[in-house]
Design a protein around this motif. Structure first.
Motif, PDB file in Angstrom:
ATOM      1  N   SER A 175       1.293   4.065  -3.070  1.00 45.27           N
ATOM      2  CA  SER A 175       0.996   5.481  -2.801  1.00 45.27           C
ATOM      3  C   SER A 175       2.173   6.379  -3.152  1.00 45.27           C
ATOM      4  O   SER A 175       2.006   7.432  -3.779  1.00 45.27           O
ATOM      5  CB  SER A 175       0.627   5.660  -1.325  1.00 45.27           C
ATOM      6  N   ASN A 213       0.827  -1.205   0.000  1.00 45.71           N
ATOM      7  CA  ASN A 213       0.000   0.000   0.000  1.00 45.71           C
ATOM      8  C   ASN A 213       0.864   1.258   0.000  1.00 45.71           C
ATOM      9  O   ASN A 213       0.603   2.218  -0.730  1.00 45.71           O
ATOM     10  CB  ASN A 213      -0.913   0.017   1.230  1.00 45.71           C
ATOM     11  N   TYR A 234       7.958  11.732  -1.771  1.00 46.69           N
ATOM     12  CA  TYR A 234       7.214  10.614  -2.351  1.00 46.69           C
ATOM     13  C   TYR A 234       8.101   9.579  -3.036  1.00 46.69           C
ATOM     14  O   TYR A 234       7.791   8.385  -3.006  1.00 46.69           O
ATOM     15  CB  TYR A 234       6.185  11.145  -3.356  1.00 46.69           C
TER      16      TYR A 234
END
Length: 491
Positions: free
Chosen positions: A349, A345, A380
């Motif tokens: 993302s 997950n 990120y």
């Protein structure tokens, strides 16, 4: 401990990987299961590593990553044209490499090959690690070859000299230095594996942060030749204590056959069953695309600062440093987050949001928005790099970790060689240094239009690579749940 009391499922002669990650299993059962290695139908118990050794491994891994990935990340600074005309950077008009002047694609290929071989060498290193007892010697030899490549590059006068030294020698050596520790480290950790690998890989962000500032200082004060020589000697000095730490874990994984006398080596090649799985192929495509897209901002962040924003080259180095520092903190945070909400997950993302940041913040960016991009991309992009090894273990099982990890990093190496040179071709040959006054402020922005449009094309190219990679890893998540027969929100 009575081994017969331990509930285990068996698949093709190996412990079912799901049993290692069952959130409903009792903690003491999970602990015991993770200390078992099954070979030829027998159970072999391993002594848990001490916390002292785990701490030493984290420190050594961070120090190694500091140099290997740190130097890879700041190669773009070698390309950037400074505002001081007497300095000799690779693509400047005063370069000591005459056939590299203005050749973004050719020069970026040097760094791309070096970084790409760092990863691609996994296809050779994992079998070598499985066969050689003296893994310390392999690690130190790699660091020596890597450092030799940097030092010899300081004597280059033609671009093909750089391909032999700063590309091939550096890349092969860095792979030998990198993979022994990175391949063996995960098996020394269990429940906190995400945090451990995130901490080790955080060294890359710290390396990029420090290396960007140090390299700019060395280039400005000592020139490119001495900058390369200092980096080479520094890297070799750090490698001595690092190589003393890495070792095979007794009775487990890659080193198990030495203690047991087994004739069956740990699997270092992907088996046919995995090759028939969609998860493996989409994971491979995603790894290639993400690696290709990931290097583009790192290589052209400094160039954009000088060419489009009309700031000094030292500001470009500062932005690279900020990006690396944020990336370092992000890798630790992503590792911690992944242990709670799921590693796949978190990886998905991070991949998706890194693509969004490229499109939303870098395209046609003025200075304020570009600074936001530098920070947000650092946040990120760190997730994918930190979590890929742990998701490989989760999806394919511990017994397949070495083989799949080796192939994925080989593919990522190929991707790294693809992204930056293609971006260089899109950018084309141009003068990347606007007229700057002595204080580094722009005195002329004439002619920035065509350069800015070319950079916007590079941004679109990069964003599409990262977006496609995010789609691939998302699909892997769905395929993995389908193959295991159950969807779990935490995965």
């Amino acid at each position: 401990m009575n081994s017969r009391a331990l509930p285990m499922t068996r698949v093709n002669g190996h412990t079912d990987a799901n049993s290692h990650n069952d959130p409903g299993a009792a903690p003491e059962i999970v602990s015991e299961l993770n200390d078992i290695d099954l070979v030829e139908g027998r159970q072999h118990f391993t002594k848990p590593p001490t916390k002292t050794y785990q701490a030493m491994l984290l420190l050594a891994g961070s120090m190694m990553i500091f140099h290997v990935i740190g130097i890879n990340q700041v190669f773009g600074i070698f390309q950037a044209v400074p505002h001081l005309p007497e300095k000799e950077f690779y693509t400047s008009s005063r370069s000591n490499i005459k056939d590299a002047q203005g050749q973004d694609a050719l020069v970026s290929l040097v760094g791309s090959i070096g970084a790409g071989l760092t990863w691609s060498g996994s296809i050779f290193m994992n079998p070598l690690i499985a066969k050689i007892d003296n893994i310390k010697l392999v690690t130190f030899s790699g660091a020596f070859i890597m450092s030799l490549g940097l030092i010899l590059a300081s004597f280059a006068t033609r671009i093909w000299h750089l391909y032999l030294t700063q590309a091939l020698l550096y890349g092969l050596g860095s792979s030998m230095y990198y993979f022994p520790l990175m391949t063996l480290a995960p098996i020394y950790f269990d429940r906190h594996r995400g945090f451990a690998m995130g901490t080790i890989l955080a060294g890359s962000g710290v390396g990029g942060l420090v290396m960007a500032l140090v390299l700019q200082f060395l280039l400005d004060h000592y020139g490119i030749q001495w900058a390369l020589r200092i980096l080479g000697v520094w890297n070799l000095a750090v490698a001595i204590p690092v190589s003393m730490v890495v070792r095979h874990r007794v009775g487990y994984g890659l080193g198990a056959q030495r203690q047991r006398g087994s004739q069956n080596r740990t699997r270092t090649m992907v088996n046919n069953a995995l090759l028939r799985k969609g998860t493996f192929w989409y994971q491979s495509i995603g790894a290639f695309l993400q690696a290709a897209g990931n290097v583009v901002p790192l290589y052209y962040m400094s160039s954009y600062t000088v060419s489009v924003l009309a700031l000094s080259n030292s500001k470009g180095s500062l932005f690279v440093s900020i990006n690396s520092g944020v990336n370092s903190l992000s890798r630790i945070a992503m590792g911690l987050l992944a242990d709670y909400i799921g590693r796949q997950n978190t990886l998905i993302s991070g991949a998706m949001l890194s693509a969004v940041s490229v499109f939303a913040l870098w395209y046609n960016a003025p200075q304020a928005r570009f600074i936001a991009f530098v920070v947000m991309y650092g946040v990120y992009a760190g997730g994918y790099n930190a979590l890929l090894p742990t998701t490989i273990t989760e999806i394919y099982g511990v017994e397949n970790y070495a083989s799949v990890n080796g192939v994925m990093y080989f593919i990522r190496g190929l991707g790294s060689m693809f992204g930056a040179p293609i971006a260089g071709l899109i950018l084309g040959s141009h003068s990347r240094s606007p007229s700057l006054s002595n204080n580094g402020d722009s005195t002329s922005t004439v002619g920035l239009g065509p350069i800015k449009r070319r950079f916007n094309d590079v941004v679109i190219f990069d964003g599409m690579l990262l977006l496609a990679a995010a789609v691939c890893v998302g699909y892997v998540r769905w395929l993995d749940a389908r193959d295991k027969g159950a969807w779990r929100w935490k995965a």
